[in-house]
Structures are given as structure tokens and as C-alpha cells.
Scaffold this active site. Structure first.
Site, PDB file in Angstrom:
ATOM      1  N   SER A 137    -105.737  16.429 -48.844  1.00 11.51           N
ATOM      2  CA  SER A 137    -106.326  16.742 -47.528  1.00 11.51           C
ATOM      3  C   SER A 137    -106.223  15.533 -46.591  1.00 11.51           C
ATOM      4  CB  SER A 137    -107.777  17.223 -47.663  1.00 11.51           C
ATOM      5  OG  SER A 137    -108.630  16.173 -48.051  1.00 11.51           O
ATOM      6  N   ASN A 138    -106.300  14.323 -47.128  1.00 18.14           N
ATOM      7  CA  ASN A 138    -106.103  13.138 -46.276  1.00 18.14           C
ATOM      8  C   ASN A 138    -104.636  12.991 -45.865  1.00 18.14           C
ATOM      9  OD1 ASN A 138    -108.636  11.347 -45.873  1.00 18.14           O
ATOM     10  ND2 ASN A 138    -108.789  12.092 -47.982  1.00 18.14           N
ATOM     11  N   LYS A 164     -95.751   0.532 -66.329  1.00 14.98           N
ATOM     12  CA  LYS A 164     -96.011   0.723 -64.892  1.00 14.98           C
ATOM     13  C   LYS A 164     -94.897   0.117 -64.040  1.00 14.98           C
ATOM     14  CE  LYS A 164    -100.263  -0.232 -63.233  1.00 14.98           C
ATOM     15  NZ  LYS A 164    -100.967   0.744 -62.397  1.00 14.98           N
ATOM     16  N   MET A 176    -104.920   7.981 -57.731  1.00 17.22           N
ATOM     17  CA  MET A 176    -105.918   7.527 -58.699  1.00 17.22           C
ATOM     18  C   MET A 176    -105.333   6.560 -59.734  1.00 17.22           C
ATOM     19  SD  MET A 176    -108.318   9.013 -57.210  1.00 17.22           S
ATOM     20  CE  MET A 176    -109.835   9.211 -58.108  1.00 17.22           C
ATOM     21  N   ARG A 177    -104.640   5.556 -59.245  1.00 13.14           N
ATOM     22  CA  ARG A 177    -103.998   4.578 -60.122  1.00 13.14           C
ATOM     23  C   ARG A 177    -104.013   3.201 -59.475  1.00 13.14           C
ATOM     24  NH1 ARG A 177    -101.059   6.177 -64.295  1.00 13.14           N
ATOM     25  NH2 ARG A 177    -101.383   8.413 -64.168  1.00 13.14           N
ATOM     26  N   LEU A 178    -104.139   2.173 -60.285  1.00 13.23           N
ATOM     27  CA  LEU A 178    -104.059   0.816 -59.739  1.00 13.23           C
ATOM     28  C   LEU A 178    -102.608   0.498 -59.381  1.00 13.23           C
ATOM     29  CD1 LEU A 178    -106.396  -1.220 -62.133  1.00 13.23           C
ATOM     30  CD2 LEU A 178    -106.855  -0.489 -59.791  1.00 13.23           C
ATOM     31  N   ILE A 179    -102.440  -0.288 -58.328  1.00 16.14           N
ATOM     32  CA  ILE A 179    -101.101  -0.696 -57.902  1.00 16.14           C
ATOM     33  C   ILE A 179    -100.766  -2.027 -58.587  1.00 16.14           C
ATOM     34  CG2 ILE A 179     -99.697  -1.367 -55.893  1.00 16.14           C
ATOM     35  CD1 ILE A 179    -100.447   1.576 -55.800  1.00 16.14           C
ATOM     36  N   HIS A 225    -111.735   5.124 -49.920  1.00 16.83           N
ATOM     37  CA  HIS A 225    -112.583   5.349 -51.087  1.00 16.83           C
ATOM     38  C   HIS A 225    -113.879   6.028 -50.641  1.00 16.83           C
ATOM     39  CE1 HIS A 225    -114.017   4.725 -55.145  1.00 16.83           C
ATOM     40  NE2 HIS A 225    -115.177   4.351 -54.624  1.00 16.83           N
TER      41      HIS A 225
END
Ligand code: GAR
Length: 188
Positions: free
Chosen positions: A13-14, A65, A90-93, A109
Site C-alpha cells: 500500500s505504501n 545475503k 522485512m529484511r535487514l540491508i 516504520h
């Protein structure tokens, strides 16, 4: 024209709000790519409807990753992407994107950071019985929701609020705040 890539894992939606702001002339940018780590997520359908290319991958198909982030980086380079916008990703970069895009990755967030970082920020706020939560937009670093804060907007929690009603209030704010903050960031 600045080119952005939006990273999402869910409904998008964003993603849609940002694309709509571009179409309405409120955000001077081109959405060049959707990056999605969840095949089947609704954000992919939104990208197809908007004729925006999507890079969809399954993290488990890669040994590490850095393997999928290197592939993402190649795509971003190919499309000349200037800026990365995390919207429900929903994952760290990792370093392979953080280093080349230093200061050019932002996240949204659903809490007033530093309160309630990580997963299920809305559930965390309800469980903590606080009277106020909100939305934060921040630069991304290697931590979980820890980078420098750019903007925050609060939302009051009433006694009748359920997870659904609170999520609706938060997302209404997100959909206004993210495009307007991006416009300022990209054109300051
Ligand atoms: C948004 O509410 C965003 O703030 C949150 O995920 C939702 C994605 O919704 N992000 C996080 O929780 C990041 N830690 P959307 O897919 O409909 O844009």
C-alpha cells in the site's frame, strides 16, 4: 528526474501511495523498480498494473545475503537508480547495498522509534498499553530500525482500538507522510 527503487515484502500500500503521488505530480521522481523478496506478494501485482518492472527473488535460493544483494545492485545500476525506498521490506540491508547507497536508503516504520523496533510494531504498542504510537521515517544503517530519524508523526491509541483499526490509522498517515518526505529529501 531522480530514480527510485521501492523494496516491499507484502501488500504494497505504501508502494501504491508513492506511485500515486508521482502520478498526481506531488512527487518528482520515477519509480524505476520494485524489489520484492516474497513471490506472490500483492505488491508484485500492483507493480504489474502500473507497468513498473519488478525484481522478485526467494532469499532461500541463495547461499548468502550478499549473493542476492549483489544481483539487486546489478539491477539498480542497470536502471541508474539513485535512491532506495524501503516500504514494508522485512529484511535487514547488508553491506553490498549499504556501501554504494550510503545516505540514500530510507525506511518507514509503524511506531515512534526508538520505541517498538522490529517486527509487529503495532502489536507491540497495543501489548504495551501505551496511549500513543505513530510512524517514523529514517535513514537505514546496518541495525534494525536504528538509523538517523528524518520524520515522525504520532497517532493516539484509544481504548476501542483493535490491531486492524490502529493499522488503518497508521497507514493513512504513512501514505501521506512518505511521499511528502521523499519529495523533500530528493529535492533538498
Ligand atoms: C507498513 O505499515 C510499514 O510501516 C511496515 O510494514 C507495513 C507495510 O505495508 N514496515 C515495517 O514494519 C518495517 N519494520 P504495505 O505493504 O501495505 O506498504
Amino acid at each position: 528526474m531522480k530514480k527510485i527503487a521501492i523494496f516491499a515484502s507484502g501488500s504494497g500500500s505504501n508502494f501504491q501511495a508513492i506511485v500515486d503521488a508521482v502520478k498526481a505530480g506531488k512527487l518528482d521522481a520515477e519509480v524505476s523498480l520494485l524489489v520484492c523478496d516474497k513471490p506472490g506478494a500483492f505488491c508484485i501485482e500492483r507493480a504489474q498494473n502500473e507497468r513498473i518492472p519488478a525484481f522478485v527473488f526467494t532469499p532461500k535460493d541463495y547461499a548468502a545475503k550478499s549473493d542476492y544483494e549483489t544481483e539487486i545492485y546489478e539491477k539498480l545500476k542497470e536502471l541508474d537508480v539513485d535512491f532506495i525506498v524501503l516500504a514494508g521490506y522485512m529484511r535487514l540491508i547488508g553491506e553490498d547495498l549499504l556501501t554504494p547507497y550510503e545516505g540514500k536508503i530510507v525506511n518507514i516504520h509503524p511506531s515512534l522509534l526508538p520505541a517498538f523496533p522490529g517486527k509487529d510494531a503495532i502489536g507491540q504498542a497495543l501489548a504495551a498499553k501505551v496511549k500513543e504510537t505513530g510512524v517514523t521515517i529514517h535513514f537505514v544503517d546496518a541495525g534494525m530500525d536504528t538509523g538517523p530519524i528524518i520524520a515522525r508523526q504520532s497517532v493516539s491509541i484509544s481504548q476501542n482500538d483493535t490491531r486492524e483499526s490502529l493499522q488503518t490509522k497508521i497507514q493513512e498517515i504513512e501514505h501521506q507522510l512518505y511521499p511528502s518526505v521523499l519529495q523533500k529529501l530528493l529535492h533538498s
